[in-house]
Design a protein around this motif. Sequence first.
Motif, PDB file in Angstrom:
ATOM      1  N   UNK A  83      46.592 -22.539  12.763  1.00 24.43           N
ATOM      2  CA  UNK A  83      46.276 -23.019  14.105  1.00 24.43           C
ATOM      3  C   UNK A  83      44.905 -22.496  14.517  1.00 24.43           C
ATOM      4  N   UNK A  84      43.920 -23.372  14.462  1.00 28.43           N
ATOM      5  CA  UNK A  84      42.553 -23.002  14.818  1.00 28.43           C
ATOM      6  C   UNK A  84      41.861 -24.224  15.405  1.00 28.43           C
ATOM      7  N   UNK A  85      41.165 -24.037  16.530  1.00 23.61           N
ATOM      8  CA  UNK A  85      40.422 -25.134  17.153  1.00 23.61           C
ATOM      9  C   UNK A  85      39.077 -24.606  17.641  1.00 23.61           C
ATOM     10  N   UNK A  86      38.203 -25.525  17.994  1.00 23.66           N
ATOM     11  CA  UNK A  86      36.927 -25.197  18.629  1.00 23.66           C
ATOM     12  C   UNK A  86      37.062 -25.446  20.122  1.00 23.66           C
ATOM     13  N   UNK A  87      36.664 -24.475  20.940  1.00 23.15           N
ATOM     14  CA  UNK A  87      36.768 -24.621  22.394  1.00 23.15           C
ATOM     15  C   UNK A  87      35.690 -25.576  22.889  1.00 23.15           C
ATOM     16  N   UNK A  88      36.098 -26.582  23.624  1.00 24.05           N
ATOM     17  CA  UNK A  88      35.150 -27.554  24.182  1.00 24.05           C
ATOM     18  C   UNK A  88      34.705 -27.169  25.586  1.00 24.05           C
ATOM     19  N   UNK A  89      35.388 -26.177  26.175  1.00 21.81           N
ATOM     20  CA  UNK A  89      35.032 -25.702  27.508  1.00 21.81           C
ATOM     21  C   UNK A  89      35.576 -24.284  27.663  1.00 21.81           C
ATOM     22  N   UNK A  90      35.097 -23.538  28.660  1.00 21.38           N
ATOM     23  CA  UNK A  90      35.595 -22.173  28.850  1.00 21.38           C
ATOM     24  C   UNK A  90      37.057 -22.174  29.282  1.00 21.38           C
ATOM     25  N   UNK A  91      37.701 -21.030  29.113  1.00 25.90           N
ATOM     26  CA  UNK A  91      39.078 -20.880  29.548  1.00 25.90           C
ATOM     27  C   UNK A  91      39.630 -19.534  29.154  1.00 25.90           C
ATOM     28  N   UNK A  92      40.941 -19.407  29.210  1.00 27.10           N
ATOM     29  CA  UNK A  92      41.619 -18.185  28.772  1.00 27.10           C
ATOM     30  C   UNK A  92      42.746 -18.590  27.834  1.00 27.10           C
TER      31      UNK A  92
END
Length: 449
Positions: A83-92
């Motif tokens: 399970x790995x993704x690239x963040x498209x926007x900030x978050x927690x």
Amino acid sequence: MTELPNGWISTSLGAVVDYGRTEKVEPCDIRPDEWVLELEDIEKDTSTLLQKRLFSDRNPKSTKNRFAAGDILYGKLRPNLNKVILATQPGVCSTEILPLRCPEGVEPQFVFYALKRAEFLDYVTQVNHGNDMPRLGTEAGRAAALPLAPTDEQRRIVAKLDSLRTRSSRARYELDRIPKLIERYKKAFLRAALSGDVTAAKEERTTARPDVEYDLTIRAPVSWKRLAIADICNIVGGSQPSKSTFCNQCKPGYVRLIQIRDYKSDKHLTYIPRSLARRFCEKNDIMIGRYGPPIFQILRGLEGAYNVALMKAEPNTEVVHREFLYWLLQSPDLLTYVEVESKRTAGQDGVNKSHLLKFPVFLPEKNEQLRILYKIKHAMAWLDRITSEHTRANALLTKLDQAILARAFRGELVPQDPNDEPASTLLERIAASRTTTPAKNRKQQRGEL
């Protein structure tokens, strides 16, 4: 590791990114409109984001990790799930997800693809710790091997992989539609066969409407005899002794106690004293899963004693063949009838036996039942072959994806350019920046105050 092309360097993940460095944030410091990512939101293997929910939707109570757009979000819990993704926007995100930020000169997508390689997955499977909920430890994560290409070649590799991944995703999307189409066809064919449309399509029709609060009409040729489930089979409920008598090993004088879950897996074998068993079934008996979800599963293939969650359908062989009853009980109309009217007060769906026995059925003569069974058998065998081909195609697509990643990180996917700055120089620059930049300043650059 295979010998790398000129300009590449074999290094570790921790030498490239600050693996394990996180910025913690408490729920009271999270805005209502901030994205909150949990592991359950990421589909295993495909890196598909299944849902995006805000703090106001989730109202979490636990500490989170803060991340920025462009960070790689890696699930360290049960790392074999990939399970790995690239963040498209900030978050927690959950603290079981590590935000990885790449330094200048390292493409985030390049590291993202590196974490999806079979070599990396094999490594984390070997070094994770914990039995029930394995995790990848920080030191083990830092030590993971990473083939590093020159910056410009990273960009060429990422562009090529992005293009191929788009094609792979499109192919996977089309493959994922097949099981649903197969199920729809099965239901449509079964409804047609049990309505006489397969063997008596030209015969005049008659209808019956079950006594329910929704529109349901059963159709059949006028020559077929109208009966009810109660007329064609006897439904016998299961039984079981106190759980204190259960045993997970077969011993002399014991018999297997069959439960609904046993028809899918042998992981939870249960045995009881034969002297306490009251209801028995054989492999060819037709069994009904009384409770769900999903309710009203039609099962067979096991022998032993059966518990209270199962019922046995004993055919009235004077009017119906056992095999015909097996398929008739899988009628889509019957399933709808049972589902709508079978709610238990405890909230768990369950089959209302008396209601089931009232369901109207139209039954052909036994010789015609055999002709219908022949059609059903061949149709289902054909659909089973398609299902097998679908499974093989999915496996081949996964192998193809991994083969492409393997070529990419051997330097075989795109041509090298001798004018590219060597990765060794990039790595030296990363190391120097860590040495010259105080830890406090590095935290401030990341917003870790």
